[in-house]
Design a protein around this motif. Structure first.
Motif, PDB file in Angstrom:
ATOM      1  N   GLN A 139       0.708   1.776 -13.339  1.00  0.00           N
ATOM      2  CA  GLN A 139       2.212   1.595 -12.937  1.00  0.00           C
ATOM      3  C   GLN A 139       2.816   2.624 -12.134  1.00  0.00           C
ATOM      4  O   GLN A 139       3.466   2.598 -11.712  1.00  0.00           O
ATOM      5  N   GLN A 140       1.824   3.182 -11.273  1.00  0.00           N
ATOM      6  CA  GLN A 140       2.057   4.205 -10.129  1.00  0.00           C
ATOM      7  C   GLN A 140       2.182   2.819  -8.742  1.00  0.00           C
ATOM      8  O   GLN A 140       3.232   2.950  -8.191  1.00  0.00           O
ATOM      9  N   ALA A 141       1.835   1.881  -9.221  1.00  0.00           N
ATOM     10  CA  ALA A 141       2.325   0.846  -7.968  1.00  0.00           C
ATOM     11  C   ALA A 141       3.053  -0.235  -8.674  1.00  0.00           C
ATOM     12  O   ALA A 141       4.127  -0.034  -6.839  1.00  0.00           O
ATOM     13  N   ALA A 168       6.488  -5.432  -1.907  1.00  0.00           N
ATOM     14  CA  ALA A 168       5.788  -6.090  -3.173  1.00  0.00           C
ATOM     15  C   ALA A 168       3.695  -6.144  -2.106  1.00  0.00           C
ATOM     16  O   ALA A 168       3.088  -6.187  -2.980  1.00  0.00           O
ATOM     17  N   VAL A 169       3.912  -5.800  -1.191  1.00  0.00           N
ATOM     18  CA  VAL A 169       2.349  -6.119  -0.413  1.00  0.00           C
ATOM     19  C   VAL A 169       2.457  -4.690  -0.174  1.00  0.00           C
ATOM     20  O   VAL A 169       1.353  -4.147  -0.493  1.00  0.00           O
ATOM     21  N   GLY A 170       3.059  -3.327  -0.022  1.00  0.00           N
ATOM     22  CA  GLY A 170       3.051  -2.174   0.334  1.00  0.00           C
ATOM     23  C   GLY A 170       2.648  -2.091  -0.972  1.00  0.00           C
ATOM     24  O   GLY A 170       1.268  -1.394  -1.613  1.00  0.00           O
ATOM     25  N   ALA A 171       3.252  -2.569  -2.284  1.00  0.00           N
ATOM     26  CA  ALA A 171       2.472  -1.778  -3.601  1.00  0.00           C
ATOM     27  C   ALA A 171       1.510  -2.344  -3.769  1.00  0.00           C
ATOM     28  O   ALA A 171       0.733  -1.547  -4.834  1.00  0.00           O
ATOM     29  N   ALA A 172       1.143  -3.752  -3.699  1.00  0.00           N
ATOM     30  CA  ALA A 172      -0.428  -4.324  -3.479  1.00  0.00           C
ATOM     31  C   ALA A 172      -1.672  -3.620  -3.170  1.00  0.00           C
ATOM     32  O   ALA A 172      -2.622  -3.541  -3.652  1.00  0.00           O
ATOM     33  N   ILE A 173      -1.546  -2.756  -1.635  1.00  0.00           N
ATOM     34  CA  ILE A 173      -2.159  -2.234  -1.503  1.00  0.00           C
ATOM     35  C   ILE A 173      -2.046  -0.151  -1.329  1.00  0.00           C
ATOM     36  O   ILE A 173      -3.155   0.366  -1.219  1.00  0.00           O
TER      37      ILE A 173
END
Lengths: 164, 329
Positions: free
Chosen positions: A101-103, A138-143
């Protein structure tokens, strides 16, 4: 006292590394996908050590980033100030979210950041952003989980040092 | 019984104060952006802070340099031999072509002398290396390792061995920023080398595409045509390759042709570039002639009395000269 100082070092080194990572080039194909590092690092610290991060500090980091980036003075300052303001406002909720959820929240925050950037560029009359760069949040959220765990590890080690 | 009032009641609650602070920062940022956009504060600040900023760029570029160096070291021997052979062939070909060009150049020079034009064929260039950092969200600008102290100034043309790369848009003491031809804000006046058709090549933001819009539908342009700089406008010297036409289509209005052009310069790969020293002779209408009038002593004057009084003060020995000059016109 010692712990605070060690944490302070970790904080500033993290910010400096994030700014360097922002400048580092990637292969041209994946260039637009590069996550916005200063935002990720500032988000971690405003979640974990809110006494250290304030909207004013985010503004100053943004000014430095603008000076390095050479695009438009005040652009990143505005975006980082907004970002840190939102994180600090919802800090107590965000902190206890499960990681996924944080991501998701990070994705929304970065997307908001991206929209602001596009708006600012439109007002300044710059060329629009490459289409692929809309995947960058999205990449930022993934990492984000990895960034969070890495910084958290450093943080707890520093705390552990003090206890020992 | 009244409750004891707290001494200092905050005017704003914590949350309101936070919001007000945010609004203050947003306003400050907006003011900064507007001022920077109008006055170029950022460039000045960057110039002042260049001593601190340029080493940061070098630091940020270091990993990419290491990777490049490592890949060069680890390249297989056979590949190097192969590349060497290819380069030798290319060099041979280039030299042969150059020798042929030499004769043509000499002939051209004679003809030009006959035509009494003075155009410099020799060119002075300065070698520069790219500092591999990303400026802004796109890769339309590159940083070079030479700056004001090496004699670089804004507006110089940047080329590589294949064609025009862009131009210098910002200079720092030991570094400079070049805008590439693919930047959507960039335009270069071009001419089709086959037909002499003129146009302006704009960047598209796409790494391997320029666009030359507003060509007449009847114009003679084909796929594969090469565009070179036309030298009009006086910014880019004439005759450097800009790109080749890859596609022709009508523009949105249907009234004009639009040529999509692949840039000639190797924008992705260029590690070393050349900065042209000489600015081309500006082409266009001649500069307005300086105001030339009769010599001061012969000039007609509006206030006869005042001038005469002045003259009599300065040179009382020659009173007749200004009087005669004043009556002639």
């Amino acid at each position: 006292m010692n712990r605070m100082r060690a944490q302070g070092w970790a904080f500033w080194i993290g910010i400096a590394l994030a700014l360097l990572l922002m400048l580092m080039p990637l292969p041209a194909l994946i260039q637009p996908l590069k996550p916005y590092w200063p935002a990720l690092v500032l988000m971690y610290w405003s979640l974990e050590a809110s006494d250290r991060v304030s909207v004013g500090l985010a503004f100053c980091v943004g000014i430095v980033a603008d000076l390095l980036n050479g695009a438009l003075l005040g652009d990143q300052a505005l975006r980082l100030a907004v970002l840190v303001f939102i994180v600090l406002r919802f800090r107590s909720r965000l902190r206890f979210f499960p990681m996924w959820q944080q991501a998701l929240a990070v994705w929304l925050l970065l997307l908001n950041n991206q929209v602001l950037q596009a708006l600012i560029r439109a007002f300044a009359g710059d060329s629009p952003m490459p289409a692929l760069s809309w995947l960058s949040p999205a990449v930022g959220a993934a990492i984000w989980p990895f960034v969070f765990l890495l910084l958290d590890d450093v943080n707890t080690r520093l705390r552990g040092n003090k206890a020992a | 019984m009244a409750l004891p009032q707290k001494e200092s009641t905050p005017i704003f609650s914590d949350a309101t104060a936070g919001t007000l602070r945010l609004i203050a920062y947003l306003a400050l940022a907006a003011v900064l952006m507007v001022l920077d956009h109008r006055n170029g504060w950022l460039h000045r600040a960057r110039y002042a802070g260049a001593a601190a900023i340029v080493p940061i760029y070098k630091l940020a570029a270091a990993p990419a340099d290491w990777i490049h160096a490592a890949s060069t070291t680890l390249t297989q021997h056979s590949k190097l031999v192969d590349e060497n052979r290819q380069l030798r062939e290319a060099l041979l070909l280039a030299e042969a072509r150059l020798n042929r060009m030499h004769a043509v150049t000499q002939q051209n020079e004679r003809l030009k002398q006959l035509l009494d034009t003075q155009q410099l064929l020799g060119m002075h260039a300065q070698l520069a290396r790219l500092i591999d950092v990303q400026l802004g969200p796109t890769r339309d600008r590159v940083m070079l390792n030479v700056g004001v102290d090496e004699g670089v100034h804004v507006g110089q043309t940047v080329i590589d061995s294949h064609g025009v790369m862009g131009q210098i848009v910002e200079v720092l003491p030991h570094a400079s920023v070049a805008m590439l031809v693919i930047d959507p804000d960039h335009a270069v006046p071009v001419m089709a080398s086959r037909t002499g058709l003129r146009g302006i090549a704009h960047g598209t933001g796409d790494a391997d595409q320029l666009v030359v819009p507003n060509l007449p539908l009847s114009s003679d342009v084909k796929n594969g045509d090469q565009w070179v700089t036309s030298g009009l406008g006086g910014r880019f010297p004439a005759g450097f390759p800009v790109g080749t036409v890859t596609q022709l289509k009508r523009d949105a209005s249907g009234m004009f042709l639009e040529a999509l052009v692949k840039p000639a310069a190797q924008l992705e790969r260029s590690g070393e570039v050349l900065l042209l020293r000489d600015q081309p002779d500006p082409v266009g209408p001649p500069a307005p002639a300086p105001e030339v009038g009769p010599p001061d002593s012969l000039a007609p004057r509006a206030t006869q009395g005042g001038r005469r009084a002045l003259n009599s003060d300065l040179m009382p020995s020659v009173p007749s000269q200004p009087a005669t000059a004043g009556t002639t016109p």
